[in-house]
Design a protein around this motif. Structure first.
Motif, PDB file in Angstrom:
ATOM      1  N   LEU A  49      14.777  39.506 -12.707  1.00 21.09           N
ATOM      2  CA  LEU A  49      15.901  39.297 -11.771  1.00 21.09           C
ATOM      3  C   LEU A  49      17.129  38.640 -12.663  1.00 21.09           C
ATOM      4  O   LEU A  49      18.131  38.494 -11.956  1.00 21.09           O
ATOM      5  CB  LEU A  49      15.314  38.125 -10.747  1.00 21.09           C
ATOM      6  N   GLY A  50      17.032  38.259 -13.691  1.00 22.97           N
ATOM      7  CA  GLY A  50      18.026  37.831 -14.575  1.00 22.97           C
ATOM      8  C   GLY A  50      19.164  38.687 -14.809  1.00 22.97           C
ATOM      9  O   GLY A  50      18.948  39.905 -14.572  1.00 22.97           O
ATOM     10  N   ARG A  51      20.236  38.203 -15.414  1.00 20.67           N
ATOM     11  CA  ARG A  51      21.402  39.050 -15.749  1.00 20.67           C
ATOM     12  C   ARG A  51      21.578  38.920 -17.260  1.00 20.67           C
ATOM     13  O   ARG A  51      20.994  38.293 -17.801  1.00 20.67           O
ATOM     14  CB  ARG A  51      22.588  38.599 -15.059  1.00 20.67           C
ATOM     15  N   ASP A  52      22.181  40.048 -17.659  1.00 19.20           N
ATOM     16  CA  ASP A  52      22.684  40.076 -18.880  1.00 19.20           C
ATOM     17  C   ASP A  52      23.461  38.747 -19.363  1.00 19.20           C
ATOM     18  O   ASP A  52      24.243  38.392 -18.775  1.00 19.20           O
ATOM     19  CB  ASP A  52      23.672  41.339 -19.478  1.00 19.20           C
ATOM     20  N   PRO A  53      22.917  38.198 -20.370  1.00 18.64           N
ATOM     21  CA  PRO A  53      23.755  36.936 -20.859  1.00 18.64           C
ATOM     22  C   PRO A  53      25.146  37.062 -21.300  1.00 18.64           C
ATOM     23  O   PRO A  53      25.398  38.030 -21.804  1.00 18.64           O
ATOM     24  CB  PRO A  53      22.893  36.302 -22.155  1.00 18.64           C
ATOM     25  N   VAL A  54      25.719  36.001 -20.939  1.00 16.95           N
ATOM     26  CA  VAL A  54      27.222  35.778 -21.252  1.00 16.95           C
ATOM     27  C   VAL A  54      27.392  35.195 -22.607  1.00 16.95           C
ATOM     28  O   VAL A  54      26.815  34.444 -23.152  1.00 16.95           O
ATOM     29  CB  VAL A  54      27.912  35.162 -20.538  1.00 16.95           C
ATOM     30  N   GLU A  55      28.238  35.767 -23.515  1.00 17.20           N
ATOM     31  CA  GLU A  55      28.390  34.900 -24.593  1.00 17.20           C
ATOM     32  C   GLU A  55      29.522  33.891 -24.753  1.00 17.20           C
ATOM     33  O   GLU A  55      30.326  33.842 -24.125  1.00 17.20           O
ATOM     34  CB  GLU A  55      29.274  35.961 -25.731  1.00 17.20           C
ATOM     35  N   LEU A  56      28.870  32.675 -25.186  1.00 14.34           N
ATOM     36  CA  LEU A  56      29.497  31.609 -24.899  1.00 14.34           C
ATOM     37  C   LEU A  56      30.768  31.453 -25.884  1.00 14.34           C
ATOM     38  O   LEU A  56      30.618  31.782 -26.802  1.00 14.34           O
ATOM     39  CB  LEU A  56      28.493  30.223 -25.080  1.00 14.34           C
ATOM     40  N   ASP A  57      31.814  30.413 -25.540  1.00 13.33           N
ATOM     41  CA  ASP A  57      32.735  29.968 -26.521  1.00 13.33           C
ATOM     42  C   ASP A  57      32.273  28.980 -27.264  1.00 13.33           C
ATOM     43  O   ASP A  57      32.486  27.806 -26.920  1.00 13.33           O
ATOM     44  CB  ASP A  57      34.039  29.861 -25.776  1.00 13.33           C
ATOM     45  N   THR A  58      31.345  29.268 -28.286  1.00  9.94           N
ATOM     46  CA  THR A  58      30.988  28.229 -29.144  1.00  9.94           C
ATOM     47  C   THR A  58      31.822  27.227 -29.712  1.00  9.94           C
ATOM     48  O   THR A  58      31.592  26.047 -29.796  1.00  9.94           O
ATOM     49  CB  THR A  58      29.837  28.953 -30.181  1.00  9.94           C
ATOM     50  N   GLU A  59      32.958  28.030 -30.184  1.00  6.32           N
ATOM     51  CA  GLU A  59      33.969  27.126 -30.862  1.00  6.32           C
ATOM     52  C   GLU A  59      34.450  25.927 -29.805  1.00  6.32           C
ATOM     53  O   GLU A  59      34.489  24.597 -30.277  1.00  6.32           O
ATOM     54  CB  GLU A  59      34.806  27.745 -31.477  1.00  6.32           C
ATOM     55  N   GLY A  60      34.662  26.317 -28.736  1.00 10.78           N
ATOM     56  CA  GLY A  60      35.392  25.367 -27.670  1.00 10.78           C
ATOM     57  C   GLY A  60      34.221  24.279 -27.464  1.00 10.78           C
ATOM     58  O   GLY A  60      34.859  23.158 -27.029  1.00 10.78           O
ATOM     59  N   ILE A  61      32.988  24.738 -27.008  1.00  9.88           N
ATOM     60  CA  ILE A  61      31.813  23.798 -26.427  1.00  9.88           C
ATOM     61  C   ILE A  61      31.658  23.043 -27.996  1.00  9.88           C
ATOM     62  O   ILE A  61      31.586  21.636 -27.570  1.00  9.88           O
ATOM     63  CB  ILE A  61      30.593  24.558 -26.142  1.00  9.88           C
ATOM     64  N   GLY A  62      31.748  23.298 -28.901  1.00  9.82           N
ATOM     65  CA  GLY A  62      31.405  22.534 -30.295  1.00  9.82           C
ATOM     66  C   GLY A  62      32.558  21.484 -30.299  1.00  9.82           C
ATOM     67  O   GLY A  62      32.245  20.488 -30.864  1.00  9.82           O
ATOM     68  N   ASP A  63      33.702  21.810 -29.930  1.00 11.53           N
ATOM     69  CA  ASP A  63      34.805  20.931 -29.893  1.00 11.53           C
ATOM     70  C   ASP A  63      34.558  19.804 -28.933  1.00 11.53           C
ATOM     71  O   ASP A  63      34.842  18.518 -29.319  1.00 11.53           O
ATOM     72  CB  ASP A  63      36.169  21.352 -29.740  1.00 11.53           C
ATOM     73  N   LYS A  64      33.540  19.827 -27.868  1.00 13.78           N
ATOM     74  CA  LYS A  64      33.477  18.921 -27.083  1.00 13.78           C
ATOM     75  C   LYS A  64      32.127  18.173 -27.327  1.00 13.78           C
ATOM     76  O   LYS A  64      32.090  17.123 -26.684  1.00 13.78           O
ATOM     77  CB  LYS A  64      33.333  19.652 -25.651  1.00 13.78           C
ATOM     78  N   ILE A  65      31.228  18.756 -28.029  1.00 12.05           N
ATOM     79  CA  ILE A  65      29.871  18.153 -27.985  1.00 12.05           C
ATOM     80  C   ILE A  65      29.613  17.845 -29.436  1.00 12.05           C
ATOM     81  O   ILE A  65      28.841  16.701 -29.598  1.00 12.05           O
ATOM     82  CB  ILE A  65      29.031  19.391 -27.583  1.00 12.05           C
ATOM     83  N   THR A  66      29.961  18.651 -30.289  1.00 13.93           N
ATOM     84  CA  THR A  66      29.620  18.575 -31.859  1.00 13.93           C
ATOM     85  C   THR A  66      30.013  16.987 -32.465  1.00 13.93           C
ATOM     86  O   THR A  66      31.082  16.510 -32.227  1.00 13.93           O
ATOM     87  CB  THR A  66      30.113  19.422 -32.839  1.00 13.93           C
ATOM     88  N   GLY A  67      29.042  16.188 -32.671  1.00  9.96           N
ATOM     89  CA  GLY A  67      29.333  14.816 -33.151  1.00  9.96           C
ATOM     90  C   GLY A  67      29.663  13.814 -32.201  1.00  9.96           C
ATOM     91  O   GLY A  67      29.789  12.745 -32.557  1.00  9.96           O
TER      92      GLY A  67
END
Length: 612
Positions: free
Chosen positions: A257-275
């Motif tokens: 039932l799930g869908r094909d995964p979406v590629e995340l904006d890892t760089e954008g997320i990393g700026d908000k989360i990393t460290g």
């Protein structure tokens, strides 16, 4: 055999091989006559020393030779060639002569004997040390990287219970080939024939990048053989070390039932989360705990796991600590209904980002207990949000629900009012407040799938409220990833709406689960019980006036909201007697149809329903 003993044994064997290669080469060409003993001795010593140095450099002693492949052959070639070149250079340097043919033969023998001993061990292990009897004859669906990796692991593991006997693959160029001595016997459409011809007892789907519609097609082909297929883990889980290649599992309804995964904006997320320091409320719940797992992939410096249930917080804390030892984890057992406690937690940790996943979400239970729904979903949200505002949290992400759209239930109404809380705070705060709205999550606590599974295990019947009832479904990992992505996109004040795909009929879900469990509807049965209080036949993700079809990111929309005058709210508060359950339910539903939260709303709700 310990690691040090193994190294010592290999070095002794290699020393004997090197010496043998030198003297055999001299014997074959010169019968050892006319060769300087000093030259032979010096060449042998230099070659032994050079071999061990280059063998160490190319990690010949660290390889697991039961899994040897072309990479190991290349390492042998480099180590042996460099060793012979060094030894050859010694002859003219110290003895004014160079026996080129002898060193060439030595080089060939050196490679042959070094490589031969390694691969002889692999062959011995593969054919004499592994119990092949009683292994299930297995069809591997997919002859690509995943299938080859799985076959290699199964063949190289003495403990494996499966024996690959054939592949099924749709790629025409692979048909009739053999990969690791296992034939590609046909395409997916030929599975029924392959199973019969090769006496297959087990089927494993080994295509980690498989699209959901293709998985459904393969699953249907497998089920026609009366063999329930299993599936290998995702490559990302294998690469990250979370799972082994051979940790195959049953295909679940969530996979189909799930869908094909979406590629995340890892760089954008990393700026908000990393460290950064991240706080998650409801961290022990199904959504909260998966949020924690997904966020850890972006390396926050500290994560605060806040929840009301000690057992669930303990479980997720132990899991994360073991997997992500470089991150600092703190646990807080706390009730979001206590404003002072929330303020204290925020001041202690000063988080950069807050994900608010704590909530009451069971629709029928909240119909009977509207006061508790208000205290947890509305007042609790306000407590956490105001505390976040006070300490200057950068981004606050609230987990909402599709039931907040045109709500007919207490749970949906309180979720909509909670959205209004964070939207209003965004207009007065430096913190970016956003809400993320999505539908049912497959496998979450209190969801329909675990209930259906229990009913099937008990022999049925499976209870469905109405044959036409539909719901949107999303897997827990997908929902969590998109929540994190939405948080990274936040400017403040948005209600992000996740694209839930096509709605699914609950009765079809029940039928599929019965089939996945190896039963028929005649065996289990389906019973219609009627709709429960507060339930809707069809769920919505946006009201008509909220619809904005443009996606800000794949599968993520932003819902529009409109302002409502303050006097409309005051009329609502003056109209109903909130001290009765029905009165409270009515006012909640009316408040939830408004689209802007005035300053005084929460204080008036508190006073009218006697909640402190």
């Amino acid at each position: 055999m310990t690691y040090k003993v193994r190294i010592l044994v290999l070095m002794i064997i290699d020393t004997l091989i090197v010496l043998s290669a030198v003297f055999i080469g001299g014997y074959l060409l010169f019968d050892l006559q006319g060769l300087s003993r000093e030259l032979m001795f010096t060449t042998s010593i230099v070659l032994v020393i050079a071999h061990h140095i280059f063998a160490s450099m190319f990690k010949l002693y660290k390889g697991a030779w039961q899994y040897a492949s072309t990479n190991e052959l290349l390492r042998i070639f480099y180590a042996v060639t460099l060793s012979v070149l060094v030894a050859s250079a010694v002859q003219p340097l110290f003895f004014d002569t160079f026996y080129a043919r002898t060193m060439l033969v030595t080089w060939m023998l050196h490679i042959l004997l070094i490589g031969g001993t390694r691969f002889a061990w692999r062959m011995y292990r593969d054919h004499y040390m592994k119990p092949h009897n009683n292994r299930k004859r297995t069809l591997i669906v997919g002859a690509g990287a995943g299938g080859t990796m799985l076959t290699r692991q199964l063949k190289g593991s003495p403990e494996a219970e499966l024996k690959p006997v054939a592949y099924a693959d749709d790629e025409s160029t692979k048909q009739h080939l053999e990969i690791m001595d296992v034939p590609v016997a046909g395409s997916v459409e030929d599975i029924h024939h392959i199973v019969a011809h090769y006496r297959v007892e087990h089927i494993v789907i080994a295509i980690p990048s498989l699209k959901r519609e293709d998985l459904n097609r393969i699953y249907d082909q497998c089920m026609e053989t009366n063999i329930k297929p299993q599936i290998m883990p995702m490559l990302e889980d294998i690469v990250s070390g979370k799972l082994e290649v051979t940790q195959i599992r049953d295909v679940e309804v969530e996979d189909l039932l799930g869908r094909d995964p979406v590629e995340l904006d890892t760089e954008g997320i990393g700026d908000k989360i990393t460290g950064k320091t991240v706080l998650i409320t409801g961290a022990g719940g199904s959504i909260g705990s998966e949020l924690c797992r997904q966020l850890c992939n972006f390396d926050p410096s500290e994560m605060i796991l806040l929840g009301h249930g000690e057992n669930s917080i303990y479980s997720i804390h132990m899991e994360l600590q073991k997997t992500y030892s470089h991150i600092t984890f703190e646990t807080e057992i706390a009730d979001i209904q206590h404003a002072e406690r929330m303020q204290g937690v925020m001041e202690t940790y000063m988080p950069d980002v807050v994900y608010h996943a704590a909530a009451h979400k069971h629709v029928p239970l909240m119909e009977k207990n509207p006061q508790e729904a208000v205290k947890n979903n509305v007042i609790g949200t306000r407590n956490v949000a105001e505390a976040a505002d006070t300490v200057g949290v950068s981004t606050f992400v609230m987990i909402s629900s599709d039931k907040a759209v045109n709500p007919t239930s207490v749970m949906g109404a309180t979720k909509r009012i909670a959205e209004m809380v964070v939207q209003h705070l965004d207009t007065t705060s430096a913190t970016r407040f956003v809400a993320v709205r999505f539908g049912n999550v497959l496998g979450s606590r209190g969801s329909v799938i675990p209930l259906f599974k229990k009913q099937i295990e008990a022999g049925g019947p499976v209870t469905v409220t109405h044959p036409d009832m539909t719901r949107y479904f999303m897997t827990i990992p997908e929902a969590s990833r998109l929540v994190i992505q939405a948080g990274a996109l936040a400017d403040g004040g948005e209600i992000f709406v996740l694209d839930m795909g096509e709605p699914v009929k609950i009765v079809d879900l029940a039928k599929n689960l019965i089939r996945f469990s190896g039963f028929s509807e005649d065996d289990i049965g389906i019973e219609y019980t009627g709709m429960r209080p507060g339930e809707k036949m069809y769920e919505e993700l946006l009201k008509d006036e909220e619809i904005d079809r443009k996606q800000v990111y794949p599968k993520i929309h932003i819902g529009r909201t409109t302002e409502v005058p303050m006097n409309n709210l005051k009329e609502l508060f003056n109209t109903y007697n909130y001290k009765t359950t029905e009165g409270l339910k009515q006012v909640l539903l009316n408040i939830a149809t408004l689209d802007q939260q005035p300053d005084s709303l929460l204080s008036e709700v508190r006073s009218e329903i006697s909640i402190n």
